[in-house]
Structures are given as structure tokens and as C-alpha cells.
Design a protein around this motif. Structure first.
Motif, PDB file in Angstrom:
ATOM      1  N   PHE A 130       0.833  -1.197   0.000  1.00 23.77           N
ATOM      2  CA  PHE A 130       0.000   0.000   0.000  1.00 23.77           C
ATOM      3  C   PHE A 130       0.873   1.255   0.000  1.00 23.77           C
ATOM      4  N   SER A 131       0.447   2.256  -0.767  1.00 22.99           N
ATOM      5  CA  SER A 131       1.224   3.497  -0.858  1.00 22.99           C
ATOM      6  C   SER A 131       0.867   4.492   0.239  1.00 22.99           C
ATOM      7  N   GLY A 132      -0.311   4.337   0.841  1.00 21.24           N
ATOM      8  CA  GLY A 132      -0.783   5.307   1.820  1.00 21.24           C
ATOM      9  C   GLY A 132      -1.628   6.408   1.216  1.00 21.24           C
ATOM     10  N   ARG A 133      -1.746   6.406  -0.108  1.00 22.24           N
ATOM     11  CA  ARG A 133      -2.551   7.432  -0.767  1.00 22.24           C
ATOM     12  C   ARG A 133      -4.004   6.982  -0.866  1.00 22.24           C
ATOM     13  N   PRO A 134      -4.953   7.767  -0.363  1.00 21.37           N
ATOM     14  CA  PRO A 134      -6.360   7.373  -0.455  1.00 21.37           C
ATOM     15  C   PRO A 134      -6.862   7.412  -1.894  1.00 21.37           C
ATOM     16  N   VAL A 135      -7.825   6.566  -2.165  1.00 23.18           N
ATOM     17  CA  VAL A 135      -8.470   6.496  -3.479  1.00 23.18           C
ATOM     18  C   VAL A 135      -9.975   6.577  -3.266  1.00 23.18           C
ATOM     19  N   THR A 136     -10.653   7.335  -4.092  1.00 18.73           N
ATOM     20  CA  THR A 136     -12.112   7.366  -4.060  1.00 18.73           C
ATOM     21  C   THR A 136     -12.648   6.398  -5.098  1.00 18.73           C
ATOM     22  N   PRO A 137     -13.254   5.280  -4.672  1.00 14.32           N
ATOM     23  CA  PRO A 137     -13.772   4.314  -5.650  1.00 14.32           C
ATOM     24  C   PRO A 137     -14.864   4.946  -6.511  1.00 14.32           C
ATOM     25  N   PRO A 138     -15.100   4.427  -7.704  1.00 11.74           N
ATOM     26  CA  PRO A 138     -16.173   4.957  -8.548  1.00 11.74           C
ATOM     27  C   PRO A 138     -17.521   4.915  -7.835  1.00 11.74           C
ATOM     28  N   ALA A 139     -18.395   5.815  -8.207  1.00 13.83           N
ATOM     29  CA  ALA A 139     -19.700   5.904  -7.551  1.00 13.83           C
ATOM     30  C   ALA A 139     -20.510   4.627  -7.700  1.00 13.83           C
ATOM     31  N   ASP A 140     -20.302   3.902  -8.806  1.00 10.23           N
ATOM     32  CA  ASP A 140     -21.077   2.690  -9.040  1.00 10.23           C
ATOM     33  C   ASP A 140     -20.324   1.424  -8.611  1.00 10.23           C
ATOM     34  N   ALA A 141     -19.261   1.574  -7.824  1.00  7.45           N
ATOM     35  CA  ALA A 141     -18.460   0.422  -7.411  1.00  7.45           C
ATOM     36  C   ALA A 141     -19.264  -0.494  -6.502  1.00  7.45           C
ATOM     37  N   ASP A 142     -18.980  -1.801  -6.595  1.00  2.00           N
ATOM     38  CA  ASP A 142     -19.643  -2.747  -5.701  1.00  2.00           C
ATOM     39  C   ASP A 142     -19.027  -2.660  -4.316  1.00  2.00           C
ATOM     40  N   VAL A 143     -19.616  -3.376  -3.360  1.00  2.00           N
ATOM     41  CA  VAL A 143     -19.186  -3.255  -1.969  1.00  2.00           C
ATOM     42  C   VAL A 143     -17.757  -3.749  -1.781  1.00  2.00           C
ATOM     43  N   ILE A 144     -17.337  -4.746  -2.553  1.00  2.00           N
ATOM     44  CA  ILE A 144     -15.971  -5.251  -2.432  1.00  2.00           C
ATOM     45  C   ILE A 144     -14.973  -4.161  -2.796  1.00  2.00           C
ATOM     46  N   THR A 145     -15.230  -3.452  -3.886  1.00  2.00           N
ATOM     47  CA  THR A 145     -14.335  -2.384  -4.326  1.00  2.00           C
ATOM     48  C   THR A 145     -14.409  -1.176  -3.413  1.00  2.00           C
ATOM     49  N   ARG A 146     -15.590  -0.853  -2.921  1.00  2.00           N
ATOM     50  CA  ARG A 146     -15.735   0.316  -2.048  1.00  2.00           C
ATOM     51  C   ARG A 146     -14.883   0.180  -0.783  1.00  2.00           C
ATOM     52  N   ILE A 147     -14.835  -1.023  -0.222  1.00  2.00           N
ATOM     53  CA  ILE A 147     -14.077  -1.230   1.010  1.00  2.00           C
ATOM     54  C   ILE A 147     -12.626  -1.603   0.716  1.00  2.00           C
ATOM     55  N   GLY A 148     -12.411  -2.446  -0.288  1.00  4.87           N
ATOM     56  CA  GLY A 148     -11.062  -2.908  -0.575  1.00  4.87           C
ATOM     57  C   GLY A 148     -10.259  -1.981  -1.459  1.00  4.87           C
ATOM     58  N   GLY A 149     -10.931  -1.071  -2.169  1.00  3.45           N
ATOM     59  CA  GLY A 149     -10.237  -0.219  -3.128  1.00  3.45           C
ATOM     60  C   GLY A 149     -10.202   1.228  -2.731  1.00  3.45           C
ATOM     61  N   ASP A 150     -10.058   1.512  -1.435  1.00  7.45           N
ATOM     62  CA  ASP A 150     -10.046   2.906  -0.993  1.00  7.45           C
ATOM     63  C   ASP A 150      -8.629   3.418  -0.747  1.00  7.45           C
ATOM     64  N   GLU A 151      -7.623   2.634  -1.171  1.00  8.39           N
ATOM     65  CA  GLU A 151      -6.239   3.068  -1.022  1.00  8.39           C
ATOM     66  C   GLU A 151      -5.420   2.537  -2.199  1.00  8.39           C
ATOM     67  N   GLU A 152      -4.497   3.346  -2.680  1.00 13.94           N
ATOM     68  CA  GLU A 152      -3.632   2.941  -3.775  1.00 13.94           C
ATOM     69  C   GLU A 152      -2.799   1.734  -3.355  1.00 13.94           C
ATOM     70  N   GLN A 153      -2.665   0.757  -4.257  1.00 11.78           N
ATOM     71  CA  GLN A 153      -2.006  -0.492  -3.865  1.00 11.78           C
ATOM     72  C   GLN A 153      -1.459  -1.241  -5.067  1.00 11.78           C
TER      73      GLN A 153
END
Length: 299
Positions: free
Chosen positions: A195-218
Motif C-alpha cells: 500500500f502506498s498510503g494514498r487514499p483512493v475514491t472508488p467509482p460511484a457505481d463500485a460494488d461493496v468489495i471495491t468500495r471497502i477494498g479499493g479505498d487506497e492505492e495499492q
């Protein structure tokens, strides 16, 4: 002398056995569903953590493990999956042990595991619909997945052991946030993540897996045994979000949207460990250092 001995041990850690997808795909699918049942017990009872850190399974010397799971009753338990003797043990902090054979069909395994949890004093209600698979069949109704070749399962586990050793070596070179090597039961892949430590805003239509797992650059690298879409075992790597222009890099697979290296290419190489490390290092260098302001944190 010590360094030379360590180098020899590392070279011996990965003896990749053959994993021809077509020969064990039915068993693979059954095992996948059985591991989903187990994983969903942990998911249902563990506090939600960032990037789904409360979800994966971990390798042991004989199979897989949930880690300890808190129960609303105050009890603490774990689930140990033995892929040598092909049985599952529910073990509580008070010393209660209930065992269930890893046998098909999935519906029977689900019923037996739920009963074992009840007998152990740690009953659980889980989501019975499989995750991240096409055409999911609820576990209580799943008599379709009814193949279980014990030798093939053990072979897969031994492949995981060898791969984990190399993924741990890759992980150890990173000086930032990098969780332990994990087996994700939704997609049935073994991964290491940086993980880089940089936050990421998932797309508005992202599923729950991406919303929780994809909120940081990695950056993620790992292994999975293949599926209907990609019917061969392979190693993979990717950066999330995807760097601009990465599609022109060697070994980029446009269909999957990630770097891909067939398992057999590693297995048949003169030095499987080195081949896999080179693949992961190259994918990391091409992905990570291409980001604005990034420098390599590998050592």
C-alpha cells in the motif's frame, strides 16, 4: 556459510507440482465453495477492517486457517483446514474440538460445518450465497459441486506453500504497509499487497468489495489456479488504480487487466523462485514508479 545455507534453502522452497486445470477443475470448484463456507464464518463474526483484512485465510503447515474469531457468546474459536488429512476442525478457547470431513457435495459440507459450530457452542449464521463467482448456487442447495480428488487438493496446497515462500520474500523487501500473505476465498487467490498510503475514491457505481477494498492505492501480486475464463494456473500482478499507459508493458494481459505469467512458465524454468521474483519486481517497478511522486520502497 550461513548466507550460503539460506540461499540453498530458499532455492528448495518452491518445487511447483503440475496443476493442469482441466484435470482437477471440478475438484477445484468444490474446494472453492467449501473454503467460501469457512471464510464466510469469519466474515460474519469478525469486526470489519479496512481493505477486508478480517476476511482472508492463512496458510499453515498442513492447510489453511481462519485466525481466531470472536463469538458473541464471549467464546473465541478458530477453524483449521487440514489439506493433508482432508478434514476441518472447529476449535474453541475452552478446549472444545469438532471435526468435519472435507467431503462433497457442498450442501452436505455446509450442513455438517454449521452443526459442528453449534455443537462447539459457537453457532453462526452466514450469507449462503457464494461470492465472486458466476451463477452462484446457495450452499444448502449445492449438490452440483460434488467432486473431491484428495490428491489434487493436496497438490494444490503444496503449490501454495511454495508460492507463499516466494511471496513472503517479495513482501519482505517493501518498507511500507504490506499485510501478511493471504488467501482470498472469494477469488481463490494467494496474494501479497503493498500500500502506498494514498487514499483512493472508488467509482460511484463500485460494488461493496471495491468500495471497502479499493479505498487506497495499492500494488498486488499473487497466484490463482485458473478458472473457466482463464483455464490455466497463473501468477498475476497489478496496480490499483491502473497506471496510464501500462497496457504496452510486457506480459500485460488486456482481457484480465493485469500482468500475467503462466504457472507452467515458472514451474518449467531453471530457477522458479528467481523467475517469479523477477516477474513481481518488474511489474512493481513498471507500475509503482510510474506514478507521480512515487519512489521505489523496495530494498
Amino acid at each position: 556459510m550461513v548466507l550460503r545455507r539460506r540461499a540453498r534453502v530458499r532455492a528448495r522452497l518452491i518445487h511447483p507440482p503440475p496443476l493442469p486445470y482441466e484435470e482437477w477443475k471440478d475438484t477445484r470448484d468444490t474446494l472453492h465453495m467449501q473454503l467460501q463456507v469457512i471464510g464466510k464464518v469469519r466474515l460474519a463474526l469478525s469486526p470489519l477492517e479496512p481493505q477486508w483484512a478480517n476476511v482472508p485465510l492463512y496458510l499453515t503447515g498442513r492447510g489453511l486457517w481462519t485466525s481466531t474469531i470472536p463469538h458473541p457468546s464471549g467464546e473465541v474459536f478458530d477453524i483449521d483446514v487440514d489439506l493433508v488429512d482432508h478434514r476441518v476442525a472447529v476449535r474453541t478457547g475452552s478446549g472444545h474440538v469438532e471435526r468435519v470431513p472435507l467431503q462433497p457435495p457442498v450442501a452436505g459440507f455446509y450442513a455438517e460445518l454449521m452443526a459442528a459450530l453449534e455443537r462447539a457452542g459457537v453457532p453462526a449464521e452466514i450469507s449462503t450465497l457464494p461470492s465472486e463467482v458466476p451463477d452462484p448456487i446457495p450452499f444448502p442447495d449445492d449438490t452440483v459441486h460434488a467432486s473431491y480428488d484428495a490428491a489434487a487438493v493436496t497438490r494444490f496446497w503444496r503449490a501454495l506453500l511454495g508460492v507463499e515462500a516466494v511471496l513472503r520474500e517479495h513482501r519482505a523487501r517493501f518498507r511500507g504497509k504490506a499485510p501478511s500473505v493471504q488467501l482470498w476465498w472469494g477469488s481463490l487467490d494467494l496474494t501479497t499487497t503493498r500500500f502506498s498510503g494514498r487514499p483512493v475514491t472508488p467509482p460511484a457505481d463500485a460494488d461493496v468489495i471495491t468500495r471497502i477494498g479499493g479505498d487506497e492505492e495499492q500494488f498486488c501480486g499473487g497466484f490463482w489456479p485458473g478458472d473457466e475464463r482463464t483455464p490455466y494456473a497463473a501468477f498475476f500482478a497489478y496496480m490499483y488504480p491502473k497506471p496510464d499507459g501500462i497496457e504496452v508493458a510486457p506480459r500485460w494481459n488486456e482481457e484480465r487487466g493485469e500482468f500475467l505469467l503462466p504457472y507452467d512458465d515458472v514451474r518449467e524454468s531453471d530457477d522458479p523462485r528467481r523467475t517469479l521474483l523477477d516477474f513481481l519486481d518488474d511489474a512493481f517497478d513498471r507500475s509503482w514508479t510510474s506514478q507521480p511522486g512515487h519512489v521505489s520502497l523496495s530494498r
